[in-house]
Design an enzyme around this catalytic site. Structure first.
Site, short mmCIF file in Angstrom:
data_model
loop_
_atom_site.label_atom_id
_atom_site.label_comp_id
_atom_site.label_asym_id
_atom_site.label_seq_id
_atom_site.Cartn_x
_atom_site.Cartn_y
_atom_site.Cartn_z
N ARG A 66 0.88 -1.18 0.00
CA ARG A 66 0.00 0.00 0.00
C ARG A 66 0.91 1.22 0.00
NH1 ARG A 66 -5.41 1.58 3.34
NH2 ARG A 66 -6.19 0.12 1.79
N GLN A 121 -10.19 -3.84 -3.49
CA GLN A 121 -11.46 -3.34 -3.00
C GLN A 121 -12.58 -3.64 -3.99
OE1 GLN A 121 -12.24 -1.41 0.01
NE2 GLN A 121 -14.24 -2.09 -0.70
N ASP A 153 -17.12 7.10 -1.59
CA ASP A 153 -15.82 6.92 -0.94
C ASP A 153 -15.49 8.25 -0.24
OD1 ASP A 153 -13.18 6.21 -0.27
OD2 ASP A 153 -12.41 6.42 -2.31
N CYS A 208 -16.60 1.84 0.57
CA CYS A 208 -15.42 1.01 0.85
C CYS A 208 -14.94 1.15 2.28
CB CYS A 208 -14.30 1.33 -0.14
SG CYS A 208 -13.84 3.07 -0.15
N1 CP Z 1 -11.36 0.11 2.33
C1 CP Z 1 -10.08 0.04 2.80
O1 CP Z 1 -9.14 -0.21 2.04
O2 CP Z 1 -9.96 0.20 4.12
P1 CP Z 1 -8.60 0.39 4.94
O3 CP Z 1 -8.00 1.71 4.50
O4 CP Z 1 -9.00 0.38 6.37
O5 CP Z 1 -7.67 -0.74 4.60
N1 NVA Z 2 -9.83 6.77 -1.75
C1 NVA Z 2 -9.51 6.39 -0.39
C2 NVA Z 2 -9.77 4.94 -0.19
C3 NVA Z 2 -9.58 4.48 1.25
C4 NVA Z 2 -9.78 3.00 1.41
C5 NVA Z 2 -8.06 6.75 -0.08
O1 NVA Z 2 -7.22 6.57 -0.96
O2 NVA Z 2 -7.79 7.21 1.02
#
Ligand code: CP
Ligand code: NVA
Length: 298
Positions: free
Chosen positions: A100, A130, A217, A257
């Site tokens: 991530r 997701q 989102d 999400c």
């Molecule tokens: N939806 C999602 O990716 O949640 P987190 O940021 O908690 O992993």
């Molecule tokens: N678009 C959001 C998704 C979080 C799961 C972000 O990138 O923070």
């Protein structure tokens, strides 16, 4: 050995196969094939996470593997060691990586340099895991995504919206992105799409008209905090609330999400009314990602 780096470079057959396996994993959670037995997987995270981290940690363990969580702040990556070198080191020690981070390029470089299955657990460009879990949820609730109309409201150029757009391009369901012009998908991104894939609407009611699924989102994605004020003001008319939902199909699903900011992108009332679906989405991260990992090691 395969990677799962984006929906842009995925295809319908791969997604359908992963989703079939995800449904089986959900049905047979206690009889899980140990496809990661003897393997160590690394989770390398440069952004916060609840769902993604926990679902991957539990999923790796249920598939028979061992997991180590590496916050990028705690490893030399956070002090400037190049991703290329991090990849070449970890590729000699672990069997798979879940990343991530900010730049999509970083997960692609890691995949190329490490030689181990690499999974995108969210970048600025995409959140492919997701959307696989979301498609699983839609299949459970509506039978299929085929012939359905999905409306995404909010920051139409964020990672989640972009992964939805690629899912629609590959799987052929209708998608409308509802966003003000400043938050519509970027022109250079739209040029990469087959024409006619996605409808862009600058009117919230029009965007959700006839929708089977209304999806939202956060308005301030991770890394965009400096733009918070501007985003909250520009996106305020795009809240998913009871009045807006009058324009969708009467039995429309509301999906998110998570994490959710009540009173911003979604009203507390709508979130609680649709909590069974929204938290099923969260659970499906586990099943979908187990299927993604099984696909990567097959
Ligand atoms: N939806 C999602 O990716 O949640 P987190 O940021 O908690 O992993
Ligand atoms: N678009 C959001 C998704 C979080 C799961 C972000 O990138 O923070």
């Amino acid at each position: 050995m395969k990677h799962f780096l984006s929906l842009e470079h995925s295809d319908a057959a791969t997604l359908e196969s992963i989703l079939k396996q995800a449904a089986l994993f959900k049905q047979q959670r206690s009889r899980c094939p140990q496809v990661l037995a003897g393997q160590h997987w690394a989770l390398i995270f440069a952004k916060s996470s609840t769902r993604t981290r926990v679902s991957f940690e539990v999923g790796i363990s249920e598939l028979g593997g061992r997991v180590m969580f590496l916050s990028s702040a705690d490893i030399q990556l956070g002090r400037g060691e190049p991703i290329e070198d991090t990849a070449r080191v970890l590729g000699r020690m672990v069997h798979g990586a879940v990343i991530r981070t900010f730049a999509q390029r970083d997960v692609e470089v890691f995949a190329a340099q490490s030689g181990i299955p690499t999974i995108n657990a969210l970048t600025d460009d995409e959140h492919p895991c997701q959307i696989v879990a979301d498609l699983q949820t839609i299949a459970e609730r509506l039978g299929s995504w085929q012939g359905k109309r999905v409306a995404f409201l909010g920051d139409g150029d964020c990672n989640v919206a972009r992964s939805w757009i690629w899912a629609s391009a590959h799987l052929g369901f209708e998608l409308s992105i509802g966003a003000p012009p400043a938050f519509a998908p970027a022109a250079d991104f739209m040029q990469r799409l087959p024409t006619g894939t996605v409808k862009i609407s600058h009117d919230p009611r029009e965007a959700v008209a006839g929708a089977d699924v209304v999806y939202t989102d956060v308005w301030v994605s991770m890394g965009k905090e400096a733009e918070s004020q501007e985003r909250l003001e520009a996106l305020a008319p795009w809240q998913v609330n009871a009045a807006l939902m009058q324009n969708a199909k009467p039995a429309a699903l509301v999906m998110h999400c998570l994490p959710a900011y009540r009173g911003k992108e979604i009203s507390a009332e709508v979130l609680e009314a649709h909590a069974p679906v929204i938290f099923e989405q969260a659970e499906n991260r586990l099943h979908a990602q187990k299927a993604i990992m099984a696909h990567c090691v097959s």
